[in-house]
Design a protein around this motif. Structure first.
Motif, PDB file in Angstrom:
ATOM      1  N   ALA A 196       0.828  -1.215   0.000  1.00 51.61           N
ATOM      2  CA  ALA A 196       0.000   0.000   0.000  1.00 51.61           C
ATOM      3  C   ALA A 196       0.856   1.257   0.000  1.00 51.61           C
ATOM      4  CB  ALA A 196      -0.936  -0.008   1.208  1.00 51.61           C
ATOM      5  N   VAL A 197       1.950   1.235   0.767  1.00 48.79           N
ATOM      6  CA  VAL A 197       2.841   2.399   0.809  1.00 48.79           C
ATOM      7  C   VAL A 197       3.416   2.669  -0.578  1.00 48.79           C
ATOM      8  CG1 VAL A 197       5.022   3.288   1.721  1.00 48.79           C
ATOM      9  CG2 VAL A 197       3.431   2.108   3.242  1.00 48.79           C
ATOM     10  N   ASP A 198       3.885   1.623  -1.244  1.00 46.64           N
ATOM     11  CA  ASP A 198       4.458   1.815  -2.577  1.00 46.64           C
ATOM     12  C   ASP A 198       3.396   2.250  -3.577  1.00 46.64           C
ATOM     13  OD1 ASP A 198       6.964   1.291  -4.309  1.00 46.64           O
ATOM     14  OD2 ASP A 198       5.376   0.234  -5.392  1.00 46.64           O
ATOM     15  N   VAL A 199       2.214   1.651  -3.496  1.00 42.85           N
ATOM     16  CA  VAL A 199       1.137   1.958  -4.443  1.00 42.85           C
ATOM     17  C   VAL A 199       0.634   3.386  -4.282  1.00 42.85           C
ATOM     18  CG1 VAL A 199      -1.308   1.437  -4.878  1.00 42.85           C
ATOM     19  CG2 VAL A 199       0.372  -0.386  -4.932  1.00 42.85           C
ATOM     20  N   TRP A 200       0.753   3.945  -3.085  1.00 40.13           N
ATOM     21  CA  TRP A 200       0.303   5.327  -2.881  1.00 40.13           C
ATOM     22  C   TRP A 200       1.034   6.286  -3.817  1.00 40.13           C
ATOM     23  CZ3 TRP A 200      -3.590   7.914  -1.266  1.00 40.13           C
ATOM     24  CH2 TRP A 200      -3.476   9.266  -0.931  1.00 40.13           C
ATOM     25  N   VAL A 212       7.399   7.272   6.377  1.00 38.04           N
ATOM     26  CA  VAL A 212       7.315   7.544   7.816  1.00 38.04           C
ATOM     27  C   VAL A 212       8.104   8.805   8.169  1.00 38.04           C
ATOM     28  CG1 VAL A 212       7.889   6.666  10.109  1.00 38.04           C
ATOM     29  CG2 VAL A 212       6.922   5.128   8.393  1.00 38.04           C
ATOM     30  N   PHE A 213       9.300   8.952   7.609  1.00 42.76           N
ATOM     31  CA  PHE A 213      10.125  10.122   7.923  1.00 42.76           C
ATOM     32  C   PHE A 213       9.469  11.411   7.428  1.00 42.76           C
ATOM     33  CE2 PHE A 213      13.616  13.070   6.718  1.00 42.76           C
ATOM     34  CZ  PHE A 213      14.066  13.354   8.006  1.00 42.76           C
ATOM     35  N   ASN A 214       8.896  11.387   6.214  1.00 40.56           N
ATOM     36  CA  ASN A 214       8.237  12.586   5.696  1.00 40.56           C
ATOM     37  C   ASN A 214       7.050  12.982   6.563  1.00 40.56           C
ATOM     38  OD1 ASN A 214      10.063  12.698   3.600  1.00 40.56           O
ATOM     39  ND2 ASN A 214       8.726  11.658   2.132  1.00 40.56           N
ATOM     40  N   ALA A 215       6.284  11.990   7.035  1.00 42.00           N
ATOM     41  CA  ALA A 215       5.156  12.286   7.925  1.00 42.00           C
ATOM     42  C   ALA A 215       5.650  12.854   9.255  1.00 42.00           C
ATOM     43  CB  ALA A 215       4.325  11.025   8.164  1.00 42.00           C
ATOM     44  N   TYR A 216       6.714  12.286   9.780  1.00 40.96           N
ATOM     45  CA  TYR A 216       7.302  12.787  11.031  1.00 40.96           C
ATOM     46  C   TYR A 216       7.824  14.211  10.835  1.00 40.96           C
ATOM     47  CZ  TYR A 216      10.721  13.314  14.790  1.00 40.96           C
ATOM     48  OH  TYR A 216      11.447  13.787  15.845  1.00 40.96           O
ATOM     49  N   SER A 217       8.373  14.522   9.656  1.00 43.50           N
ATOM     50  CA  SER A 217       8.880  15.865   9.371  1.00 43.50           C
ATOM     51  C   SER A 217       7.765  16.903   9.441  1.00 43.50           C
ATOM     52  CB  SER A 217       9.534  15.901   7.983  1.00 43.50           C
ATOM     53  OG  SER A 217      10.590  14.980   7.893  1.00 43.50           O
ATOM     54  N   ARG A 218       6.568  16.500   9.022  1.00 41.71           N
ATOM     55  CA  ARG A 218       5.431  17.441   9.045  1.00 41.71           C
ATOM     56  C   ARG A 218       4.783  17.519  10.423  1.00 41.71           C
ATOM     57  NH1 ARG A 218       4.799  14.764   4.061  1.00 41.71           N
ATOM     58  NH2 ARG A 218       3.276  13.330   4.960  1.00 41.71           N
ATOM     59  N   ASN A 219       4.875  16.415  11.172  1.00 42.54           N
ATOM     60  CA  ASN A 219       4.235  16.379  12.495  1.00 42.54           C
ATOM     61  C   ASN A 219       5.010  15.416  13.384  1.00 42.54           C
ATOM     62  OD1 ASN A 219       2.610  16.254  14.733  1.00 42.54           O
ATOM     63  ND2 ASN A 219       0.904  15.219  13.709  1.00 42.54           N
ATOM     64  N   ILE A 220       5.782  15.961  14.336  1.00 46.86           N
ATOM     65  CA  ILE A 220       6.642  15.117  15.160  1.00 46.86           C
ATOM     66  C   ILE A 220       5.851  14.237  16.124  1.00 46.86           C
ATOM     67  CG2 ILE A 220       8.600  16.700  14.994  1.00 46.86           C
ATOM     68  CD1 ILE A 220       7.920  17.633  17.835  1.00 46.86           C
ATOM     69  N   GLU A 221       4.535  14.467  16.211  1.00 48.56           N
ATOM     70  CA  GLU A 221       3.700  13.610  17.060  1.00 48.56           C
ATOM     71  C   GLU A 221       3.287  12.329  16.345  1.00 48.56           C
ATOM     72  OE1 GLU A 221       3.182  14.310  20.222  1.00 48.56           O
ATOM     73  OE2 GLU A 221       4.355  16.144  19.955  1.00 48.56           O
ATOM     74  N   SER A 222       3.601  12.232  15.045  1.00 47.27           N
ATOM     75  CA  SER A 222       3.202  11.047  14.267  1.00 47.27           C
ATOM     76  C   SER A 222       3.888   9.799  14.801  1.00 47.27           C
ATOM     77  CB  SER A 222       3.590  11.228  12.790  1.00 47.27           C
ATOM     78  OG  SER A 222       2.960  12.354  12.230  1.00 47.27           O
ATOM     79  N   THR A 223       3.114   8.717  14.919  1.00 48.67           N
ATOM     80  CA  THR A 223       3.703   7.425  15.271  1.00 48.67           C
ATOM     81  C   THR A 223       3.805   6.579  14.013  1.00 48.67           C
ATOM     82  OG1 THR A 223       1.594   6.332  15.714  1.00 48.67           O
ATOM     83  CG2 THR A 223       2.627   7.535  17.549  1.00 48.67           C
ATOM     84  N   VAL A 224       4.703   5.617  14.036  1.00 43.43           N
ATOM     85  CA  VAL A 224       4.900   4.767  12.860  1.00 43.43           C
ATOM     86  C   VAL A 224       3.606   4.052  12.486  1.00 43.43           C
ATOM     87  CG1 VAL A 224       6.175   2.802  11.924  1.00 43.43           C
ATOM     88  CG2 VAL A 224       7.343   4.448  13.397  1.00 43.43           C
ATOM     89  N   SER A 225       2.928   3.485  13.479  1.00 48.27           N
ATOM     90  CA  SER A 225       1.707   2.729  13.186  1.00 48.27           C
ATOM     91  C   SER A 225       0.613   3.634  12.638  1.00 48.27           C
ATOM     92  CB  SER A 225       1.218   2.004  14.443  1.00 48.27           C
ATOM     93  OG  SER A 225       0.965   2.925  15.478  1.00 48.27           O
ATOM     94  N   ASP A 226       0.502   4.880  13.163  1.00 45.35           N
ATOM     95  CA  ASP A 226      -0.504   5.806  12.648  1.00 45.35           C
ATOM     96  C   ASP A 226      -0.244   6.148  11.187  1.00 45.35           C
ATOM     97  OD1 ASP A 226      -1.872   5.888  15.005  1.00 45.35           O
ATOM     98  OD2 ASP A 226      -1.003   7.780  15.705  1.00 45.35           O
ATOM     99  N   VAL A 227       1.016   6.408  10.875  1.00 43.69           N
ATOM    100  CA  VAL A 227       1.368   6.773   9.493  1.00 43.69           C
ATOM    101  C   VAL A 227       1.050   5.631   8.540  1.00 43.69           C
ATOM    102  CG1 VAL A 227       3.277   7.343   7.934  1.00 43.69           C
ATOM    103  CG2 VAL A 227       3.158   8.399  10.204  1.00 43.69           C
ATOM    104  N   LEU A 228       1.490   4.424   8.867  1.00 44.60           N
ATOM    105  CA  LEU A 228       1.290   3.283   7.972  1.00 44.60           C
ATOM    106  C   LEU A 228      -0.182   2.907   7.866  1.00 44.60           C
ATOM    107  CD1 LEU A 228       4.353   1.076   8.989  1.00 44.60           C
ATOM    108  CD2 LEU A 228       4.145   2.651   7.055  1.00 44.60           C
ATOM    109  N   ALA A 229      -0.919   2.999   8.994  1.00 47.72           N
ATOM    110  CA  ALA A 229      -2.354   2.699   8.957  1.00 47.72           C
ATOM    111  C   ALA A 229      -3.095   3.717   8.099  1.00 47.72           C
ATOM    112  CB  ALA A 229      -2.921   2.685  10.374  1.00 47.72           C
TER     113      ALA A 229
END
Length: 653
Positions: A468-472, A609-626
């Motif tokens: 799913a991550v790649d297909v996005w 995951v890193f790009n999401a964390y860059s925009r919001n440091i509160e992001s968790t790995v599971s939240d980003v991937l989900a």
């Protein structure tokens, strides 16, 4: 199969023979060159599948879902492969045993099913099928038939040991013309006209007679002759050759240098103590076995004898490197020196079966080579900027015991991804890439994904999330890969495409460093670009892009097809990972292919995951991937419903 459609049967039959041959040549090159992209090769093939089942039997079929996976793959192949439809008996038996999940008779059935492959019958069938599709297509023949036969033949060639570059060039070679330069006939066609037939009594070579005979032979070639020559690649001749490498980290005893060590087909020796290769009878002359190094800094050499494919030097190189590595593995186990051992494959010498110099790579001093090939700092700055740079600085400066779970996994992930990039062996690349995936999927909340049999598991999470991550990113990749393909066509020799300078510049096809281009504008220009490519394989690329962005249901099918392909790919990567970890077995004909796929998927997941964390440091790995998994599912459902979406927008909703 490859995810790019092509001509339907009527359009295929309407092409001339020359048009079909040229289309096949371009298709074949695309499949091999872009094998690591969604446009490229699928390595699904009944021969490969049988080998995988046998490997799984050796491991005791540790995962129940393997039965299900092999059954599905085999069903697909029985429907698609005309060779299996012509004689399905062994494969029908295999399907029955897989459905009953019985291991007892699987090996005997697999051995029986393998005979047509080991005897060459399967390859001969598809060579005949290729000839029929290209020269005498039936009403049902279209792109899908050509695609399946081409892909399965490429897979068989890899299994025989050919290198990827050589395989990519095969159709170009057998369809090539020739040119005369003075009295010399320059031909890339793989003819078998022996030079020895034109050796005169005094030993002199009759160049004029040889050139005239070669020209006559090439002029008489028909398409049938050329395809018959192509079929000979599947019954290759093998020659003994010798490859000589430096072994960095291993030096002679200068007080007593008269030492050699023979380990099987590998001879370790010092080039100032002996010459392994004799001089060439031709213009190559003497072999510089010291690789330009003076006596006080010349390493020990490894001379490796291999039975290589006579026509493919690169394939012999891979065999020689692997054998040399095995010998050094043994040396390292007993003497772990202060400097690590390394086979220097950048420079090597080749000897023929009589140990005469037959080829050589150009030598560059290693410091100079490392400098020339080094990364430009400007490229790094263009990718690490703004919020990414801020986030990187925060992770870099944080103390180990104060990092949150996301920061820890990013630090660990980038470390293992770099090790995957720098690995010199594909099995190491695959293993380190899977560690990146494990690092991300082992995060704080793995419960949102389950395995195919309904239980939470590592491979289940990977098969759900990583594709799913790649297909996005597919909506951007469609145009980026297309642009790269057009740039390749423009600069190829001979040119596969040529566009007016103004159009080429506006579409961003000029090879200008740091050139910016607009994907939306590029998409708008595809009709103008297509006008210059009528009937060519590249025309299909452009037509696919236009339809992907204009037809929601077509786009939904492309997304679903890509997801299925990647789920199967992740499952196979996981099996190879298990084989490496639990059985130590790294010998697989497609290890480099699957390692490249694993590295790409790991990189996409980590950067997401890193790009999401860059925009919001509160992001968790599971939240980003989900969230990515949910977004892809929503995107497909909305496209299936016919909703028009701006697929090039940063935010879809």
């Amino acid at each position: 199969m490859s995810e790019l459609p092509g001509p339907e049967p009527a359009a295929w039959a309407a092409k001339t023979t020359d048009g079909r041959l040229e289309y096949w040549r371009e298709l074949w090159e695309d499949l091999v060159t872009f094998r690591n992209h969604f446009r490229g090769l699928s390595v699904k093939n009944p021969h490969v599948l049988l080998r995988e089942i046998l490997c799984e039997l050796e491991d005791g079929f540790p995962h129940k879902h393997s039965f299900q996976f092999f059954q599905k793959e085999l069903n697909d192949l029985v429907r698609a492969d005309p060779a299996l439809r012509a004689d399905p008996s062994a494969f029908q038996l295999l399907l029955q045993e897989l459905a009953k999940r019985r291991r007892g008779h699987l090996r005997a059935i697999c051995d029986a099913a393998l005979r047509p492959f080991t005897m060459g019958e399967y390859s001969r069938f598809h060579c005949k099928e290729l000839e029929r599709i290209l020269l005498e297509p039936k009403p049902r023949d279209g792109y899908s038939n050509l695609l399946f036969t081409s892909e399965t033949l490429i897979v068989e060639l890899v299994g025989l040991g050919y290198s990827w570059p050589f395989i990519a060039a095969m159709p170009s070679a057998i369809l090539a013309g020739y040119r005369k330069i003075g009295g010399h006939v320059d031909a890339t066609y793989p003819h078998e006209l022996s030079r020895e037939l034109f050796r005169q009594q005094d030993g002199a070579f009759d160049r004029a007679g040889y050139g005239a005979a070669l020209e006559r032979m090439l002029e008489k070639l028909t398409p049938t002759d050329r395809l018959a020559r192509f079929a000979k690649y599947f019954s290759p001749r093998r020659d003994k050759s010798y490859y000589v490498f430096q072994v960095e980290g291993l030096r002679p005893d200068y007080q007593d240098p008269d030492h050699e060590l023979v380990i099987g087909n590998v001879t370790l020796y010092w080039p100032y103590n002996r010459k392994f290769l004799a001089a060439s009878e031709g213009p190559l002359g003497e072999a510089d076995e010291a690789f330009g190094l003076p006596q006080d800094s010349a390493f020990i050499n490894a001379a490796v004898s291999v039975d290589r494919l006579a026509c493919d030097r690169e394939a012999g190189l891979e065999m020689a490197v692997q054998d040399a590595e095995r010998a050094i593995d043994l040396v390292s186990a007993y003497i772990a020196g202060p400097r690590r051992y390394r086979i220097n494959r950048d420079s090597y010498r080749i000897g023929d079966d009589a140990k005469r110099l037959a080829g050589s790579t150009f030598y560059f001093p290693s410091d100079q080579l490392r400098f020339v090939e080094s990364t430009n700092l400007k490229d790094v700055k263009l990718n690490l900027r703004d919020e990414r740079l801020t986030a990187a600085a925060a992770i870099q400066s944080s103390m180990v015991d104060t990092r949150c779970d996301t920061e820890k996994r990013l630090v660990w992930g980038f470390r293992w991804l770099r090790k995957a990039e720098e690995a010199t062996r594909p099995e190491d690349t695959l293993l380190f890439s899977w560690v990146v995936i494990e690092t991300l999927l082992g995060s704080d909340d793995p419960s949102f994904a389950v395995s195919p049999d309904g239980r939470p598991s590592q491979v289940g999470r990977a098969m759900d999330i990583i594709p799913a991550v790649d297909v996005w990113y597919l909506r951007w990749a469609v145009l980026r890969v297309l642009r790269a393909r057009l740039q390749q066509a423009v600069r190829s020799e001979p040119k596969q495409a040529e566009f007016p300078p103004a159009l080429s510049s506006e579409a961003g096809l000029d090879m200008i460093p740091y050139q910016t281009y607009n994907l939306r504008r590029f998409l708008q220009l595809t009709p103008q670009l297509r006008a210059h490519l009528s009937g060519r394989r590249l025309d299909d690329w452009l037509a696919h892009a236009e339809r992907f962005f204009s037809d929601p249901k077509f786009a939904a099918e492309a997304y679903e097809r890509r997801l299925r392909t990647l789920r199967d790919q992740v499952a196979l990567i996981y099996r190879l990972r298990n084989r490496l970890v639990h059985s130590a077995n790294y010998e697989h004909p497609f290890m480099s292919y699957h390692a490249d796929q694993a590295r790409h998927l790991a990189e996409a997941a980590l950067k997401t995951v890193f790009n999401a964390y860059s925009r919001n440091i509160e992001s968790t790995v599971s939240d980003v991937l989900a969230r990515v998994l949910t977004d892809v599912q929503l995107l497909i459902e909305r496209l299936k419903a016919g909703e028009k979406l701006d697929l090039l927008a940063d935010e879809l909703w």
